[in-house]
Design an enzyme around this catalytic site. Structure first.
Site, PDB file in Angstrom:
ATOM      1  N   ARG A  52       4.815 -15.140 -17.520  1.00 49.23           N
ATOM      2  CA  ARG A  52       4.910 -13.868 -18.236  1.00 49.23           C
ATOM      3  C   ARG A  52       3.547 -13.394 -18.725  1.00 49.23           C
ATOM      4  O   ARG A  52       3.261 -12.192 -18.753  1.00 49.23           O
ATOM      5  CB  ARG A  52       5.898 -14.008 -19.399  1.00 49.23           C
ATOM      6  N   ASP A  61      17.132 -26.643 -17.908  1.00 53.77           N
ATOM      7  CA  ASP A  61      16.191 -27.387 -17.054  1.00 53.77           C
ATOM      8  C   ASP A  61      16.064 -28.854 -17.467  1.00 53.77           C
ATOM      9  O   ASP A  61      15.443 -29.650 -16.758  1.00 53.77           O
ATOM     10  CB  ASP A  61      14.808 -26.726 -17.097  1.00 53.77           C
ATOM     11  N   ARG A  85      21.422 -29.319  -8.239  1.00 53.47           N
ATOM     12  CA  ARG A  85      21.065 -30.452  -9.109  1.00 53.47           C
ATOM     13  C   ARG A  85      22.278 -31.284  -9.520  1.00 53.47           C
ATOM     14  O   ARG A  85      22.127 -32.468  -9.810  1.00 53.47           O
ATOM     15  CB  ARG A  85      20.317 -29.968 -10.358  1.00 53.47           C
ATOM     16  N   GLN A 111      15.796 -15.035 -16.093  1.00 56.94           N
ATOM     17  CA  GLN A 111      15.064 -14.379 -15.000  1.00 56.94           C
ATOM     18  C   GLN A 111      15.666 -13.010 -14.697  1.00 56.94           C
ATOM     19  O   GLN A 111      14.945 -12.031 -14.520  1.00 56.94           O
ATOM     20  CB  GLN A 111      15.084 -15.276 -13.760  1.00 56.94           C
ATOM     21  N   ARG A 149      18.410 -19.530  -2.527  1.00 61.12           N
ATOM     22  CA  ARG A 149      18.911 -19.258  -3.883  1.00 61.12           C
ATOM     23  C   ARG A 149      19.441 -17.824  -4.022  1.00 61.12           C
ATOM     24  O   ARG A 149      18.987 -16.917  -3.326  1.00 61.12           O
ATOM     25  CB  ARG A 149      17.812 -19.572  -4.918  1.00 61.12           C
TER      26      ARG A 149
END
Ligand code: S3P
Length: 426
Positions: free
Chosen positions: A26, A318, A349, A170, A121
């Site tokens: 950012r 995460d 994951r 995001q 993705r």
């Protein structure tokens, strides 16, 4: 192939961790939109953030790296130029999704691609709301995947009110960036609060942005006022591996300096503390609009399993692979609900944790569509594991093996995405 031996002793020491990945992206993007030179310190020189730099350079922004510092010369909100080549976001979902929001309103054409992981993705979650704003975007697989092309905007985008189906910082950030250029304010409503670094930094750049409950409203503008300097806090997502390792290795006592403790990111601290971890937050201060502190961790003799899900998930999304390692060393069962998003990260994951972590601690990890279950306290063995080119899997496997009977991992270099010096420190 890298072999990690079992650690025969506790962790001790005082150290820093690299700059926050989300804030580093950012800082580059927003500094490019100001009208002055910004000096960014403690920038994360990981592959993901370098992808953002190379894309911004192709868009005509001058960016210089001077050691740990980055200098960005802002071209103004309307100073980006049509890139002569395809923008390659590499492995970085943040680069791609934020830049899609920034480029949707521009009067020029951009085409994006990325690596094998990023091309799989889901991007429909960004394309759909940007199209509602009037953007013209096409992508492979019926507008769901890379490669993606954004056509020159014929008209100014429309400000919209958008209720996001998934909590994603995001997607939210993409819409806030597009909203800077719209004909009216844009409101994004999140199902649960996700990291708010974009909002905080936009406010620091003088944008008018209002928050009310889970709704964030951005007002269009024709100018951002960049600060002279941005100092990036240490990345709590990178600290996570050491927080867990120090918690599970008897006799450990570490202090990690200058970690970002923005409350949209500290779910891991809440969960580890509930499990019985001993983590102290000291020397708290504000730096560049973000809260930072030193985290002191001493080993915990009796870690217990916990159950959690819902609103806390975006605050630790995460860190789930690292938390799963802690849970494998805890007494009892840990149940982590509402984690379907893990299936669309750098790899699936949930599947990766179940398949690879069970090699180290058999019959410990299982999953349903959106829930991860960990039965703690089982026998650990040496194993050969695959990272699936996922940096967070690699680092979690490494600490798991180090705290157990060792591990060999096939593709250790993928840690360069977010933590190039991880193995040196380990
Ligand atoms: C990020 C947001 C999260 C996170 C990712 C970084 C960001 O992704 O998993 O590592 O910098 O905005 P989502 O927005 O897909 O949840």
């Amino acid at each position: 192939m890298k072999k990690i031996l079992p650690l025969k002793h506790e962790l001790r020491g005082v150290f820093e961790i690299p700059g926050d990945k989300s804030v580093s992206h950012r800082a580059i993007i927003l500094s490019s939109l100001g009208n002055s030179i910004v000096e960014i310190s403690n920038f994360l020189s990981g592959a993901d953030c370098l992808s953002t730099i190379s894309c911004m350079k192709l868009l005509g922004v001058e960016i210089e790296q001077a050691g740990e510092k980055i200098l960005v010369k802002g071209n103004g909100l309307n100073g980006l130029r049509e890139p002569e080549n395809i923008l390659d976001a590499g492995n970085s979902g943040t680069t791609l999704r934020l830049l899609m929001g920034l480029l949707a309103p521009q009067k020029f054409l951009t085409t994006f691609t990325g690596d094998n992981s990023l091309r799989r993705r889901p991007m429909g979650r960004v394309i759909t709301p940007l199209k509602k704003m009037g953007a013209a975007i096409v992508g492979r697989n019926r507008n769901k995947n890379l490669p993606i092309t954004i056509l020159p905007a014929e008209k100014i985008l429309r400000g919209i009110i958008y209720e996001m189906p998934v909590a994603s910082a995001q997607v939210k950030s993409a819409l806030l960036l597009a909203g800077l250029y719209a004909d009216a304010p844009t409101t994004v409503i999140e199902p649960a609060p996700s990291r708010d670094h974009t909002e905080k930094m936009l406010a620091a750049f003088g944008a008018r942005i209002e928050k009310s409950g889970n709704a964030i409203k951005i007002f269009p503008t024709d100018k951002l006022n960049a600060p002279e300097k941005i100092s990036v806090p240490g990345d709590i997502s990178s600290a996570a591996y050491w927080l867990v390792l120090a918690t599970i290795l008897d006799g450990s006592d570490i202090t990690i300096k200058n970690v970002g403790i923005n409350e949209t990111r500290t779910g891991i601290l809440d969960v580890l503390k509930n499990m019985g971890a001993k983590i102290g937050i000291i020397n708290e201060k504000i730096s560049g609009g973000e809260r930072i502190a030193d985290l002191k961790v001493v080993a915990s003799e009796n870690l217990r399993g916990v159950e959690f899900g819902g609103e806390i998930i975006p605050r630790l999304i995460d860190e789930i692979p690292a938390l799963a390692v802690a849970a494998a060393f805890a007494e009892g069962t840990t149940i982590i609900r509402d984690v379907a998003e893990l299936r669309v990260k750098e790899t699936d994951r949930l599947a990766a944790i179940v398949e690879e972590f069970n090699k180290i601690s058999p019959d410990t990890f299982s999953a349903t569509d959106d829930t991860l279950i960990i039965r703690g306290g089982r026998k650990k063995i040496f194993a050969e594991c695959k990272t699936r080119a996922d940096h967070r899997m690699a680092m979690s496997l490494a600490i798991f093996g180090a705290a157990a009977q060792g591990v060999s991992i096939d593709d250790a270099d993928c840690v360069n995405i977010s933590y190039p010096k991880f193995f040196d420190l380990l």
